[in-house]
Structure formats: C-alpha cells, structure tokens
Write a protein that holds these residues in place. Structure first.
Motif, mmCIF file in Angstrom:
data_model
loop_
_atom_site.group_PDB
_atom_site.id
_atom_site.type_symbol
_atom_site.label_atom_id
_atom_site.label_comp_id
_atom_site.label_asym_id
_atom_site.label_seq_id
_atom_site.Cartn_x
_atom_site.Cartn_y
_atom_site.Cartn_z
ATOM 1 N N SER A 108 0.829 -1.212 0.000
ATOM 2 C CA SER A 108 0.000 0.000 0.000
ATOM 3 C C SER A 108 0.859 1.257 0.000
ATOM 4 N N THR A 162 -4.172 -1.893 -4.379
ATOM 5 C CA THR A 162 -5.306 -0.998 -4.549
ATOM 6 C C THR A 162 -6.576 -1.514 -3.885
ATOM 7 N N LYS A 166 -1.507 -2.759 -8.460
ATOM 8 C CA LYS A 166 -1.172 -1.977 -9.639
ATOM 9 C C LYS A 166 0.229 -2.390 -10.054
ATOM 10 N N GLY A 201 2.222 2.149 -3.223
ATOM 11 C CA GLY A 201 1.225 2.468 -4.238
ATOM 12 C C GLY A 201 0.883 1.292 -5.134
#
Length: 92
Positions: A16, A22, A59, A19
């Motif tokens: 997380s 998700t 991602k 990034g």
C-alpha cells in the motif's frame, strides 16, 4: 497464527505504501454455491482441494511485475498458491 497474520499485515502495508495494492479483503468461510441449473447448495467447503481465502488487487506495469510482487506473499509459508490474473475490461 498471530505471527503469520502479522506478516500478512506487513506485506499488505508495504504494498500500500508503495502504491501497489489498490484493494483486497479476506473471504468468509461460509457461503452458497449456484450451478448452471440454478440449484443453490451450502458451500464452499474448506475440505475442497482448492479454497479461495481472499483477493487483492494490485497496480503493476506488467504481468512480470505482478509475478514478482506475488513471490513475497506469506501464503507460501503454508505451501499455498497465488493466482495472478489481469482484470479484463468490460468496455462495450
């Protein structure tokens, strides 16, 4: 088990913060199954050969990156399996 869950929490937290994660949630053990004839039965059952315990969406720039991310999954401590799949668009 508490130590193992801590590893899951750290792994997801790290993803997380980077990034990469998700979304995702564990699945409850109880549920129902529906077949093509519309018959509803109790299940799924944990004694089945394969059990889906939850899902995560990440991602990644490529399938290779997603596979690299999956290699650190704590499920491997218990000889588990991770299935990596791309989400298919439903654009019409």
């Amino acid at each position: 088990m508490q130590e193992h869950m801590g590893k899951w929490m750290k792994w997801m937290e790290d993803l997380s913060k980077a990034g990469k994660m998700t979304g995702g949630l564990p699945l409850k053990g109880e549920g129902k199954t529906v077949n093509s004839r519309g018959v509803i039965t109790d299940g799924p059952y944990a004694e089945g050969k394969e059990v889906v315990g939850g899902y995560m969406t990440i991602k990644a720039a490529s399938m290779d990156e997603a596979l690299q991310i999956s290699k650190d999954c704590p499920i491997f401590e218990f000889d588990g399996t991770v299935e990596v799949r791309e989400i298919q668009s439903m654009d019409m």
